[in-house]
Design an enzyme around this catalytic site. Structure first.
Site, PDB file in Angstrom:
ATOM      1  CG  ASP A   1     126.911  40.122 109.422  1.00 42.61           C
ATOM      2  OD1 ASP A   1     127.981  41.045 109.378  1.00 42.61           O
ATOM      3  OD2 ASP A   1     126.839  39.420 110.339  1.00 42.61           O
TER       4      ASP A   1
ATOM      5  CG  ASP B   1     132.328  40.581 110.335  1.00 43.69           C
ATOM      6  OD1 ASP B   1     132.459  41.122 111.231  1.00 43.69           O
ATOM      7  OD2 ASP B   1     131.240  40.156 109.917  1.00 43.69           O
TER       8      ASP B   1
END
Length: 186
Positions: free
Chosen positions: A145, A159
């Site tokens: 991330d 995401d």
């Protein structure tokens, strides 16, 4: 005559048997689903490779002051870091989502649904790739991330694709549009 019948919705007749009525919006939208999934997947994969190569083990990059930064984070859990002990479960869920989308594609005649499912498929493949190939090991890998808005969870492009696809599916469902292109009013 057959073209005029197709335009006004009368099924063509072939050897005395009625042909299936043309689906709304034309043919199947599998190529659209696959193209959207491929773009989402490639963008996610490329961004993660760049983050690992250039940002991991370095200070965050301020994009918009303190409001948005790029920082490398390895997330073994689900969204918002929940469930770090259940990485294998999230891997199985991603695989199941992919199988369901592939099976649903056979009945896909709606362009908006093709886009929504393509976003879900590309995002699920992006995070599944991390779970399979990144450390600490197969089916236990941590997702990379890097997009870090202030006072919010750190996330990635996969995401984002999943969330956008999910929102589009909710909107399509509320509007009564089914994946096969039919519209229903409930």
């Amino acid at each position: 005559m057959a073209e005029a019948e197709r335009i006004i919705g009368t099924p063509d007749v072939d050897d005395g048997a009625a042909a299936p009525a043309e689906r709304p919006g034309g043919g199947r939208r599998i190529s659209t689903l696959l193209a959207v999934a491929a773009v989402a997947y490639v963008l996610d994969l490329a961004s993660k490779m760049l983050v690992v190569a250039k940002l991991e083990h370095h200070p965050p990059i301020r994009v918009i002051g303190d409001w948005l930064t790029f920082q490398a984070v390895r997330n073994p859990g689900a969204a918002f870091g929940f469930g770090e002990a259940f990485t294998i479960i999230f891997t199985i869920i991603a695989a199941v989502v992919i199988v369901v989308i592939v099976r649903l594609a056979r009945k896909l005649y709606s362009l908006p649904w093709a886009i929504a499912l393509g976003l879900l498929l590309g995002g699920a493949l992006g995070n599944l790739t991390d779970r399979i190939f990144r450390s600490p090991g197969v089916f236990e890998g941590a997702v990379v991330d890097f997009i870090a808005p202030k006072h919010f969870a750190v996330f990635n492009l996969a995401d984002s694709a999943i969330v956008c696809g999910g929102i589009l599916i909710v909107i399509l469902s509320f509007r009564g549009l089914d994946p096969d292109g039919t519209v229903h009013k409930d």
